[in-house]
Design a protein around this motif. Structure first.
Motif, PDB file in Angstrom:
ATOM      1  N   HIS A 335      21.471  48.128  58.300  1.00 20.22           N
ATOM      2  CA  HIS A 335      22.296  48.897  59.231  1.00 20.22           C
ATOM      3  C   HIS A 335      23.767  48.602  59.040  1.00 20.22           C
ATOM      4  CE1 HIS A 335      24.252  49.572  63.189  1.00 20.22           C
ATOM      5  NE2 HIS A 335      23.541  50.739  63.125  1.00 20.22           N
ATOM      6  N   ASN A 336      24.073  47.334  58.864  1.00 22.18           N
ATOM      7  CA  ASN A 336      25.470  46.963  58.645  1.00 22.18           C
ATOM      8  C   ASN A 336      25.994  47.531  57.332  1.00 22.18           C
ATOM      9  OD1 ASN A 336      25.501  45.550  61.051  1.00 22.18           O
ATOM     10  ND2 ASN A 336      24.916  43.603  60.064  1.00 22.18           N
ATOM     11  N   THR A 337      25.144  47.509  56.284  1.00 20.83           N
ATOM     12  CA  THR A 337      25.558  48.051  54.984  1.00 20.83           C
ATOM     13  C   THR A 337      25.801  49.547  55.069  1.00 20.83           C
ATOM     14  OG1 THR A 337      24.257  46.337  53.885  1.00 20.83           O
ATOM     15  CG2 THR A 337      24.874  48.237  52.564  1.00 20.83           C
ATOM     16  N   ALA A 338      24.913  50.237  55.778  1.00 20.91           N
ATOM     17  CA  ALA A 338      25.071  51.690  55.915  1.00 20.91           C
ATOM     18  C   ALA A 338      26.373  52.057  56.628  1.00 20.91           C
ATOM     19  CB  ALA A 338      23.871  52.276  56.650  1.00 20.91           C
ATOM     20  N   LYS A 339      26.702  51.304  57.659  1.00 14.62           N
ATOM     21  CA  LYS A 339      27.949  51.580  58.379  1.00 14.62           C
ATOM     22  C   LYS A 339      29.158  51.382  57.483  1.00 14.62           C
ATOM     23  CE  LYS A 339      28.519  50.106  62.517  1.00 14.62           C
ATOM     24  NZ  LYS A 339      28.598  49.212  63.679  1.00 14.62           N
ATOM     25  N   MET A 340      29.103  50.337  56.629  1.00 15.51           N
ATOM     26  CA  MET A 340      30.224  50.071  55.732  1.00 15.51           C
ATOM     27  C   MET A 340      30.366  51.185  54.709  1.00 15.51           C
ATOM     28  SD  MET A 340      29.758  45.996  55.114  1.00 15.51           S
ATOM     29  CE  MET A 340      31.058  45.977  53.910  1.00 15.51           C
ATOM     30  N   MET A 341      29.241  51.698  54.142  1.00 18.47           N
ATOM     31  CA  MET A 341      29.299  52.744  53.128  1.00 18.47           C
ATOM     32  C   MET A 341      29.683  54.090  53.725  1.00 18.47           C
ATOM     33  SD  MET A 341      26.176  51.867  50.476  1.00 18.47           S
ATOM     34  CE  MET A 341      24.919  51.992  51.718  1.00 18.47           C
ATOM     35  N   ASP A 342      29.385  54.314  54.979  1.00 15.23           N
ATOM     36  CA  ASP A 342      29.724  55.572  55.622  1.00 15.23           C
ATOM     37  C   ASP A 342      31.236  55.754  55.711  1.00 15.23           C
ATOM     38  OD1 ASP A 342      29.201  57.977  56.983  1.00 15.23           O
ATOM     39  OD2 ASP A 342      29.478  56.970  58.923  1.00 15.23           O
ATOM     40  N   ASN A 343      31.945  54.702  55.857  1.00 18.10           N
ATOM     41  CA  ASN A 343      33.402  54.763  55.975  1.00 18.10           C
ATOM     42  C   ASN A 343      34.117  54.458  54.664  1.00 18.10           C
ATOM     43  OD1 ASN A 343      33.146  55.282  58.756  1.00 18.10           O
ATOM     44  ND2 ASN A 343      33.012  53.073  59.197  1.00 18.10           N
ATOM     45  N   ASN A 344      33.350  54.244  53.588  1.00 20.07           N
ATOM     46  CA  ASN A 344      33.970  53.852  52.307  1.00 20.07           C
ATOM     47  C   ASN A 344      33.208  54.526  51.172  1.00 20.07           C
ATOM     48  OD1 ASN A 344      35.099  52.596  50.107  1.00 20.07           O
ATOM     49  ND2 ASN A 344      35.226  50.607  51.112  1.00 20.07           N
ATOM     50  N   PRO A 345      33.688  55.717  50.691  1.00 16.32           N
ATOM     51  CA  PRO A 345      33.002  56.430  49.614  1.00 16.32           C
ATOM     52  C   PRO A 345      32.934  55.640  48.328  1.00 16.32           C
ATOM     53  CG  PRO A 345      34.587  57.858  50.714  1.00 16.32           C
ATOM     54  CD  PRO A 345      34.838  56.484  51.236  1.00 16.32           C
ATOM     55  N   THR A 346      33.951  54.863  48.067  1.00 20.86           N
ATOM     56  CA  THR A 346      33.941  54.054  46.841  1.00 20.86           C
ATOM     57  C   THR A 346      32.773  53.078  46.845  1.00 20.86           C
ATOM     58  OG1 THR A 346      36.345  54.222  46.709  1.00 20.86           O
ATOM     59  CG2 THR A 346      35.292  52.484  45.410  1.00 20.86           C
ATOM     60  N   LYS A 351      27.268  51.480  45.073  1.00 24.32           N
ATOM     61  CA  LYS A 351      25.867  51.239  45.422  1.00 24.32           C
ATOM     62  C   LYS A 351      24.962  52.137  44.606  1.00 24.32           C
ATOM     63  CE  LYS A 351      23.257  48.695  48.052  1.00 24.32           C
ATOM     64  NZ  LYS A 351      23.311  47.243  47.943  1.00 24.32           N
ATOM     65  N   GLU A 352      25.420  53.422  44.393  1.00 23.03           N
ATOM     66  CA  GLU A 352      24.633  54.335  43.582  1.00 23.03           C
ATOM     67  C   GLU A 352      24.555  53.844  42.144  1.00 23.03           C
ATOM     68  OE1 GLU A 352      26.419  58.100  44.101  1.00 23.03           O
ATOM     69  OE2 GLU A 352      25.635  58.414  46.121  1.00 23.03           O
ATOM     70  N   ASP A 378      30.008  63.465  38.551  1.00 28.24           N
ATOM     71  CA  ASP A 378      31.425  63.123  38.779  1.00 28.24           C
ATOM     72  C   ASP A 378      31.595  61.800  39.506  1.00 28.24           C
ATOM     73  OD1 ASP A 378      32.078  66.573  39.503  1.00 28.24           O
ATOM     74  OD2 ASP A 378      32.192  65.533  37.575  1.00 28.24           O
ATOM     75  N   LEU A 379      30.550  60.908  39.388  1.00 27.91           N
ATOM     76  CA  LEU A 379      30.616  59.629  40.118  1.00 27.91           C
ATOM     77  C   LEU A 379      31.733  58.748  39.625  1.00 27.91           C
ATOM     78  CD1 LEU A 379      29.291  57.821  42.256  1.00 27.91           C
ATOM     79  CD2 LEU A 379      27.777  56.957  40.469  1.00 27.91           C
ATOM     80  N   VAL A 380      32.075  58.847  38.315  1.00 26.98           N
ATOM     81  CA  VAL A 380      33.085  57.948  37.775  1.00 26.98           C
ATOM     82  C   VAL A 380      34.490  58.419  38.061  1.00 26.98           C
ATOM     83  CG1 VAL A 380      31.575  57.141  35.947  1.00 26.98           C
ATOM     84  CG2 VAL A 380      33.006  59.132  35.559  1.00 26.98           C
ATOM     85  N   LYS A 381      34.590  59.632  38.535  1.00 26.66           N
ATOM     86  CA  LYS A 381      35.934  60.129  38.865  1.00 26.66           C
ATOM     87  C   LYS A 381      36.237  59.678  40.283  1.00 26.66           C
ATOM     88  CE  LYS A 381      35.522  64.146  35.821  1.00 26.66           C
ATOM     89  NZ  LYS A 381      35.530  65.639  35.711  1.00 26.66           N
ATOM     90  N   LEU A 382      36.536  58.410  40.401  1.00 23.09           N
ATOM     91  CA  LEU A 382      36.722  57.839  41.732  1.00 23.09           C
ATOM     92  C   LEU A 382      38.090  58.142  42.303  1.00 23.09           C
ATOM     93  CD1 LEU A 382      35.066  54.344  41.046  1.00 23.09           C
ATOM     94  CD2 LEU A 382      34.035  56.351  42.093  1.00 23.09           C
ATOM     95  N   ALA A 383      39.118  58.240  41.437  1.00 23.43           N
ATOM     96  CA  ALA A 383      40.492  58.494  41.924  1.00 23.43           C
ATOM     97  C   ALA A 383      41.313  59.083  40.782  1.00 23.43           C
ATOM     98  CB  ALA A 383      41.121  57.202  42.415  1.00 23.43           C
ATOM     99  N   PRO A 384      42.229  60.003  41.122  1.00 19.50           N
ATOM    100  CA  PRO A 384      43.074  60.568  40.054  1.00 19.50           C
ATOM    101  C   PRO A 384      43.997  59.515  39.462  1.00 19.50           C
ATOM    102  CG  PRO A 384      43.890  61.237  42.180  1.00 19.50           C
ATOM    103  CD  PRO A 384      42.580  60.550  42.441  1.00 19.50           C
ATOM    104  N   ARG A 385      44.215  59.638  38.116  1.00 17.63           N
ATOM    105  CA  ARG A 385      45.101  58.666  37.444  1.00 17.63           C
ATOM    106  C   ARG A 385      46.545  58.998  37.837  1.00 17.63           C
ATOM    107  NH1 ARG A 385      44.382  57.760  31.162  1.00 17.63           N
ATOM    108  NH2 ARG A 385      42.424  56.941  32.021  1.00 17.63           N
ATOM    109  N   ALA A 386      47.305  58.049  38.097  1.00 13.29           N
ATOM    110  CA  ALA A 386      48.724  58.259  38.453  1.00 13.29           C
ATOM    111  C   ALA A 386      49.532  58.652  37.220  1.00 13.29           C
ATOM    112  CB  ALA A 386      49.306  56.975  39.055  1.00 13.29           C
ATOM    113  N   LYS A 387      50.400  59.677  37.377  1.00 14.81           N
ATOM    114  CA  LYS A 387      51.219  60.130  36.273  1.00 14.81           C
ATOM    115  C   LYS A 387      52.296  59.121  35.979  1.00 14.81           C
ATOM    116  CE  LYS A 387      50.532  65.067  37.161  1.00 14.81           C
ATOM    117  NZ  LYS A 387      51.204  66.394  37.442  1.00 14.81           N
ATOM    118  N   SER A 388      52.532  58.940  34.670  1.00 13.36           N
ATOM    119  CA  SER A 388      53.582  57.971  34.281  1.00 13.36           C
ATOM    120  C   SER A 388      54.916  58.660  34.231  1.00 13.36           C
ATOM    121  CB  SER A 388      53.222  57.373  32.923  1.00 13.36           C
ATOM    122  OG  SER A 388      53.140  58.412  31.957  1.00 13.36           O
ATOM    123  N   ASP A 389      56.002  58.008  34.563  1.00 11.64           N
ATOM    124  CA  ASP A 389      57.378  58.534  34.488  1.00 11.64           C
ATOM    125  C   ASP A 389      57.823  58.576  33.061  1.00 11.64           C
ATOM    126  OD1 ASP A 389      57.276  58.569  37.221  1.00 11.64           O
ATOM    127  OD2 ASP A 389      58.160  56.555  37.446  1.00 11.64           O
ATOM    128  N   GLY A 390      58.413  59.645  32.681  1.00 15.21           N
ATOM    129  CA  GLY A 390      58.951  59.667  31.319  1.00 15.21           C
ATOM    130  C   GLY A 390      58.974  61.012  30.706  1.00 15.21           C
TER     131      GLY A 390
END
Length: 390
Positions: A335-346, A351-352, A378-390
């Motif tokens: 139950h505690n684990t489920a609550k933590m995963m519900d608020n944290n997609p990462t 876990k998957e 698309d599980l590995v696409k966890l966050a967009p890569r930040a663009k580099s300045d230049g």
């Protein structure tokens, strides 16, 4: 012409012999070693021949002969007569060979050996002194003085023991370790030995009903020591039997007042109840109870089956309780684990991935269609890569 009547008889007496001549059953004279001519014409002649190397004059009427013909026989014989309160120690050439009981008469041949008779008055004293005991005690058992066995009571008190001297059934005194001898004549002398060492006693196979009427077989053991031998001797005839019966009664009383469950739960309390009662009782008789304890409590066959079922049910209940407790803790953790995963997609995606890793670990080969993106959705696409300045 031959004589019709024999007037003389020739008799040879050896060096180790003496002969008594009787005529018409009346003593007449002593015949010494040598050849003698004895007139037999008148008849009624009898010759008694004795071997003087035996020393003792064994004639059936020796005392009468010496008293009535002392003027003749005293030259050859010496006599001793004891009163009813005297014992004689008979020596030949310095060696003790016989004990003469009270009231006895003995005559011996003179000039054969060095003969001596020591007379001891036993009217009051009945103990044998240590020096004489050395000759009569153990010596009597190896044949030095054959009559000593019938004459004396010989006792050895070992170490860690004490002797109880009883004279005519009456207790006289305690005997410490050592050897002792007493004259048997005119009195009854016995010595009882008491062991002062620690001794064990067993009370086995006692069939007893508990308070809830369950039949048990109980074995009890104990150890004790005699602390006052005189009290034991005066008050108890069979002290070991007395201790056995007291333990038996205390055991029955203790078991009969308790239920089966309480007996099985705490045997030490049963031991204490028995020990407290028996110690005070035995102390009155000079005996110290060192320890007492129940060795075995044996149940009847049907009761064993019932108790095994009870124990099995108890253990099964305990196992179920532990299982439910563990399941509750596992559900709480989930139950505690489920609550933590519900608020944290990462965390959910990790876990998957962890589940996918466990699954693939059990598969030999995986065929992938559509690329890794198709597998992971698309599980590995966890966050967009930040663009580099230049």
């Amino acid at each position: 012409m031959k004589s019709l009547f024999k007037m003389w008889n020739t008799l040879d007496i050896a060096d180790n012999e003496r002969a008594l001549l009787f005529r018409r059953n009346r003593f007449e004279l002593v015949l010494k070693p040598g050849r003698h001519r004895v007139q037999v014409m008148t008849g009624g002649v009898r010759i008694e021949t004795y071997d003087v190397t035996d020393v003792v004059f064994t004639a059936a009427k020796a005392k009468f002969l010496l008293n009535t013909h002392s003027s003749i026989l005293r030259e050859y014989l010496e006599s001793y007569e004891l009163t009813d309160y005297q014992v004689g120690l008979f020596y030949r050439d310095g060696h003790l060979v016989d004990i003469i009981p009270p009231g006895s008469f003995r005559a011996v041949w003179k000039d054969v050996e060095d003969v001596r008779l020591d007379i001891i008055d036993i009217s009051e004293a009945y103990a044998i002194d240590e020096k004489l005991l050395g000759l009569l005690g153990r010596g009597a058992k190896v044949g030095q003085c054959k009559t000593a066995v019938q004459a004396i009571s010989y006792t050895e008190v070992p170490d860690e023991h004490v002797g109880l001297l009883l004279v005519n059934g009456k207790f006289e005194k305690l005997l410490q370790p050592g050897s002792y001898g007493y004259w048997k004549y005119n009195r009854s002398v016995t010595v009882k030995l008491l062991d002062l060492r620690l001794q064990a006693i067993e009370v086995s196979g006692q069939e007893i009903l508990t308070k809830d009427r369950v039949s048990l077989r109980v074995n009890l053991t104990g150890s004790y020591r005699v602390t006052d031998p005189q009290v034991v001797a005066l008050k108890l005839n069979d002290y070991s039997g007395f201790i056995y019966r007291e333990l038996q009664l205390r055991l029955r009383e203790a078991v009969g007042t308790q239920a089966l469950d309480s007996l099985l739960e705490d045997k030490d309390s049963l031991n204490l109840v028995i020990a407290d009662g028996i110690r005070e009782r035995l102390a009155e008789y000079g005996i110290e109870m060192i320890s007492v304890g129940v060795k075995d409590i044996i149940l009847p066959g049907d009761m064993k089956v019932i108790l095994n079922q009870v124990v099995e049910a108890q253990k099964e209940s305990e196992a179920n309780l532990i299982k439910r407790r563990e399941e509750t803790q596992a559900m709480r953790s989930l139950h505690n684990t489920a609550k933590m995963m519900d608020n944290n997609p990462t965390l959910l995606r990790l876990k998957e991935l962890e589940a996918l890793e466990r699954i693939t670990g059990r598969i030999d080969k995986i065929s992938v269609y559509g690329g890794l993106d198709g597998v992971l959705n698309d599980l590995v696409k966890l966050a967009p890569r930040a663009k580099s300045d230049g």
